[in-house]
Write a protein that holds these residues in place. Structure first.
Motif, PDB file in Angstrom:
ATOM      1  N   PHE A  13       3.544  -0.806   3.988  1.00 48.02           N
ATOM      2  CA  PHE A  13       2.856   0.639   3.725  1.00 48.02           C
ATOM      3  C   PHE A  13       3.959   1.788   3.779  1.00 48.02           C
ATOM      4  O   PHE A  13       4.940   1.761   4.494  1.00 48.02           O
ATOM      5  CB  PHE A  13       1.964   0.914   4.811  1.00 48.02           C
ATOM      6  CG  PHE A  13       1.333   2.372   4.950  1.00 48.02           C
ATOM      7  CD1 PHE A  13       0.471   2.930   3.791  1.00 48.02           C
ATOM      8  CD2 PHE A  13       1.593   3.107   5.736  1.00 48.02           C
ATOM      9  CE1 PHE A  13      -0.037   4.025   3.862  1.00 48.02           C
ATOM     10  CE2 PHE A  13       1.085   4.498   5.780  1.00 48.02           C
ATOM     11  CZ  PHE A  13       0.477   4.876   4.739  1.00 48.02           C
ATOM     12  N   SER A  14       3.892   2.813   2.937  1.00 46.43           N
ATOM     13  CA  SER A  14       4.758   3.962   2.873  1.00 46.43           C
ATOM     14  C   SER A  14       3.782   5.200   2.318  1.00 46.43           C
ATOM     15  O   SER A  14       3.193   4.920   1.315  1.00 46.43           O
ATOM     16  CB  SER A  14       5.962   3.709   1.776  1.00 46.43           C
ATOM     17  OG  SER A  14       6.751   2.805   2.253  1.00 46.43           O
ATOM     18  N   GLU A  15       4.222   6.310   2.770  1.00 46.71           N
ATOM     19  CA  GLU A  15       3.703   7.599   2.116  1.00 46.71           C
ATOM     20  C   GLU A  15       4.727   8.134   1.408  1.00 46.71           C
ATOM     21  O   GLU A  15       5.867   8.182   1.810  1.00 46.71           O
ATOM     22  CB  GLU A  15       3.393   8.667   3.523  1.00 46.71           C
ATOM     23  CG  GLU A  15       2.015   8.275   3.793  1.00 46.71           C
ATOM     24  CD  GLU A  15       1.358   9.243   4.647  1.00 46.71           C
ATOM     25  OE1 GLU A  15       2.130  10.438   5.016  1.00 46.71           O
ATOM     26  OE2 GLU A  15       0.323   9.043   4.849  1.00 46.71           O
ATOM     27  N   VAL A  16       4.531   8.551   0.168  1.00 42.74           N
ATOM     28  CA  VAL A  16       5.533   8.877  -0.834  1.00 42.74           C
ATOM     29  C   VAL A  16       4.980  10.069  -1.536  1.00 42.74           C
ATOM     30  O   VAL A  16       3.934  10.418  -1.501  1.00 42.74           O
ATOM     31  CB  VAL A  16       6.119   7.845  -1.663  1.00 42.74           C
ATOM     32  CG1 VAL A  16       6.721   6.589  -0.970  1.00 42.74           C
ATOM     33  CG2 VAL A  16       4.875   7.442  -2.831  1.00 42.74           C
ATOM     34  N   THR A  17       6.224  10.749  -2.320  1.00 41.53           N
ATOM     35  CA  THR A  17       5.824  11.748  -3.089  1.00 41.53           C
ATOM     36  C   THR A  17       6.408  11.174  -4.501  1.00 41.53           C
ATOM     37  O   THR A  17       7.557  11.478  -4.773  1.00 41.53           O
ATOM     38  CB  THR A  17       6.167  13.211  -2.853  1.00 41.53           C
ATOM     39  OG1 THR A  17       6.049  13.407  -1.610  1.00 41.53           O
ATOM     40  CG2 THR A  17       5.984  14.364  -3.814  1.00 41.53           C
ATOM     41  N   LEU A  71       0.826  -1.195  -0.003  1.00 46.02           N
ATOM     42  CA  LEU A  71      -0.199   0.085   0.122  1.00 46.02           C
ATOM     43  C   LEU A  71       0.903   1.403   0.115  1.00 46.02           C
ATOM     44  O   LEU A  71       1.812   1.353   1.060  1.00 46.02           O
ATOM     45  CB  LEU A  71      -0.947  -0.047   1.289  1.00 46.02           C
ATOM     46  CG  LEU A  71      -1.887   1.156   1.384  1.00 46.02           C
ATOM     47  CD1 LEU A  71      -2.889   1.192   0.304  1.00 46.02           C
ATOM     48  CD2 LEU A  71      -2.495   0.934   2.687  1.00 46.02           C
ATOM     49  N   ALA A  72       0.727   2.193  -1.109  1.00 47.02           N
ATOM     50  CA  ALA A  72       1.336   3.324  -1.110  1.00 47.02           C
ATOM     51  C   ALA A  72       0.552   4.378  -1.127  1.00 47.02           C
ATOM     52  O   ALA A  72      -0.379   4.457  -2.043  1.00 47.02           O
ATOM     53  CB  ALA A  72       2.171   3.453  -2.543  1.00 47.02           C
ATOM     54  N   ALA A  73       0.641   5.484  -0.330  1.00 47.96           N
ATOM     55  CA  ALA A  73      -0.063   6.834  -0.130  1.00 47.96           C
ATOM     56  C   ALA A  73       0.804   7.812  -0.901  1.00 47.96           C
ATOM     57  O   ALA A  73       1.971   8.089  -0.574  1.00 47.96           O
ATOM     58  CB  ALA A  73      -0.085   7.304   1.199  1.00 47.96           C
ATOM     59  N   ASN A  74       0.327   8.257  -2.090  1.00 45.41           N
ATOM     60  CA  ASN A  74       1.163   9.303  -2.822  1.00 45.41           C
ATOM     61  C   ASN A  74       0.606  10.788  -2.473  1.00 45.41           C
ATOM     62  O   ASN A  74      -0.355  10.907  -1.570  1.00 45.41           O
ATOM     63  CB  ASN A  74       0.701   9.034  -4.387  1.00 45.41           C
ATOM     64  CG  ASN A  74       1.605   9.669  -5.097  1.00 45.41           C
ATOM     65  OD1 ASN A  74       2.747  10.238  -4.688  1.00 45.41           O
ATOM     66  ND2 ASN A  74       1.375  10.132  -6.586  1.00 45.41           N
ATOM     67  N   LYS A  75       1.503  11.685  -3.101  1.00 51.69           N
ATOM     68  CA  LYS A  75       1.164  13.138  -2.832  1.00 51.69           C
ATOM     69  C   LYS A  75       1.624  13.564  -1.295  1.00 51.69           C
ATOM     70  O   LYS A  75       0.857  14.514  -0.893  1.00 51.69           O
ATOM     71  CB  LYS A  75      -0.390  13.666  -3.168  1.00 51.69           C
ATOM     72  CG  LYS A  75      -0.289  13.300  -4.646  1.00 51.69           C
ATOM     73  CD  LYS A  75      -1.598  14.108  -5.402  1.00 51.69           C
ATOM     74  CE  LYS A  75      -1.805  13.748  -6.511  1.00 51.69           C
ATOM     75  NZ  LYS A  75      -2.933  14.068  -7.318  1.00 51.69           N
ATOM     76  N   ASN A  76       2.525  12.874  -0.891  1.00 59.54           N
ATOM     77  CA  ASN A  76       3.070  13.068   0.805  1.00 59.54           C
ATOM     78  C   ASN A  76       3.441  14.778   0.886  1.00 59.54           C
ATOM     79  O   ASN A  76       3.423  15.254   1.922  1.00 59.54           O
ATOM     80  CB  ASN A  76       3.953  12.091   1.108  1.00 59.54           C
ATOM     81  CG  ASN A  76       4.230  12.341   2.762  1.00 59.54           C
ATOM     82  OD1 ASN A  76       3.367  12.577   3.583  1.00 59.54           O
ATOM     83  ND2 ASN A  76       5.415  12.053   3.073  1.00 59.54           N
ATOM     84  N   ASP A  77       3.707  15.223  -0.178  1.00 61.58           N
ATOM     85  CA  ASP A  77       4.352  16.740  -0.293  1.00 61.58           C
ATOM     86  C   ASP A  77       3.295  17.578  -0.168  1.00 61.58           C
ATOM     87  O   ASP A  77       3.418  18.792  -0.018  1.00 61.58           O
ATOM     88  CB  ASP A  77       5.229  16.926  -1.455  1.00 61.58           C
ATOM     89  CG  ASP A  77       4.295  16.779  -2.876  1.00 61.58           C
ATOM     90  OD1 ASP A  77       3.310  15.872  -2.793  1.00 61.58           O
ATOM     91  OD2 ASP A  77       4.501  17.501  -3.861  1.00 61.58           O
ATOM     92  N   MET A  78       1.820  17.136  -0.132  1.00 64.46           N
ATOM     93  CA  MET A  78       0.759  18.107  -0.030  1.00 64.46           C
ATOM     94  C   MET A  78       0.281  18.072   1.288  1.00 64.46           C
ATOM     95  O   MET A  78      -1.407  17.675   1.167  1.00 64.46           O
ATOM     96  CB  MET A  78      -0.091  17.867  -1.450  1.00 64.46           C
ATOM     97  CG  MET A  78       0.460  17.967  -2.633  1.00 64.46           C
ATOM     98  SD  MET A  78      -0.330  17.756  -3.884  1.00 64.46           S
ATOM     99  CE  MET A  78      -1.100  19.217  -4.550  1.00 64.46           C
ATOM    100  N   VAL A  79       0.665  17.862   2.308  1.00 64.00           N
ATOM    101  CA  VAL A  79      -0.007  17.694   3.636  1.00 64.00           C
ATOM    102  C   VAL A  79      -0.957  18.517   3.974  1.00 64.00           C
ATOM    103  O   VAL A  79      -1.988  18.460   4.815  1.00 64.00           O
ATOM    104  CB  VAL A  79       1.116  17.510   4.796  1.00 64.00           C
ATOM    105  CG1 VAL A  79       1.907  16.201   4.393  1.00 64.00           C
ATOM    106  CG2 VAL A  79       2.110  18.590   4.852  1.00 64.00           C
ATOM    107  N   HIS A  80      -0.862  19.930   3.565  1.00 68.40           N
ATOM    108  CA  HIS A  80      -1.788  21.045   3.857  1.00 68.40           C
ATOM    109  C   HIS A  80      -3.070  20.577   3.149  1.00 68.40           C
ATOM    110  O   HIS A  80      -4.192  21.140   3.535  1.00 68.40           O
ATOM    111  CB  HIS A  80      -1.362  22.266   3.232  1.00 68.40           C
ATOM    112  CG  HIS A  80      -0.995  22.284   1.905  1.00 68.40           C
ATOM    113  ND1 HIS A  80       0.043  21.632   1.246  1.00 68.40           N
ATOM    114  CD2 HIS A  80      -1.648  23.077   0.860  1.00 68.40           C
ATOM    115  CE1 HIS A  80      -0.014  21.727  -0.117  1.00 68.40           C
ATOM    116  NE2 HIS A  80      -0.913  22.470  -0.442  1.00 68.40           N
TER     117      HIS A  80
END
Length: 195
Positions: A134-138, A105-114
């Motif tokens: 699981f990882s959160e990535v950009t 499972l990958a969560a994308n757009k981690n650079d958009m936390v706002h």
């Protein structure tokens, strides 16, 4: 989206492990509908990835049986900025949970936390429920973490293959070992009965 550096890998293709990965997620999570191959090193061994980046036509579309039969591993991708994409991946993951196919499972757009709509804790809980990494990535900016996601999924695929081969061997030999008497060479070999 997922580009990994493969410099320095020069071997015959027959010596490569091949791993087919289907990337599955809702529209707008940072994927593109393409199919490509890429060669990388995983634990110092060359691996040829064949990646199918799918894109559903609508939210209710699930991976086709052909895609699931083709894939050795599934990368489920959602955007932290889109709750609907998380719900979609959760439905697909639940559907796939009964299959013997490795998931990640990958969560994308981690650079958009706002703009975050899905917490990291929710992703962690879903990954635990699906028994996967699981990882959160950009993906647009971080090649290294994305490559790590693929490597972790690849390791899970290769481990599943080894387990499957071991299980098959046990089933094949297990049935025969009940009828086989083991012979251990010892001092009294000369005293063995002659035919």
């Amino acid at each position: 989206m997922f580009n990994m550096n493969s410099k320095g890998i020069r071997r015959k293709k027959s010596s490569l492990s091949e791993v087919k990965v289907a990337v599955i997620g809702a529209r707008g999570v940072g994927k593109s509908e393409t199919r490509y191959k890429h060669e990388v090193l995983v634990d110092n061994e060359p691996v040829l990835y064949e990646i199918l980046d799918t894109c559903p036509k609508n939210e209710d579309d699930f991976p086709s049986p052909d895609t699931l039969n083709w894939a050795d591993g599934i990368l489920l991708v959602y955007s932290i900025t889109d709750r609907r994409s998380f719900v979609h991946v959760k439905k697909v993951g639940t559907l796939l949970n009964d299959c013997d196919i490795p998931l990640y499972l990958a969560a994308n757009k981690n650079d958009m936390v706002h703009l975050r709509q899905v917490s990291a804790e929710e992703g962690t809980i879903l990954a635990r429920d699906l028994e996967c990494g699981f990882s959160e990535v950009t993906a647009a900016e971080q090649v290294g973490p994305v490559a790590t996601v693929f490597q972790d999924l690849c390791k899970a695929v290769l481990a599943a293959r080894r387990k499957s081969k071991h299980s098959l061997l046990e089933r094949m030999l297990g049935a025969k070992t009940t009828n086989i008497k083991l012979y251990a060479r010892g001092k009294s070999d000369s005293a063995l009965p002659k035919d």
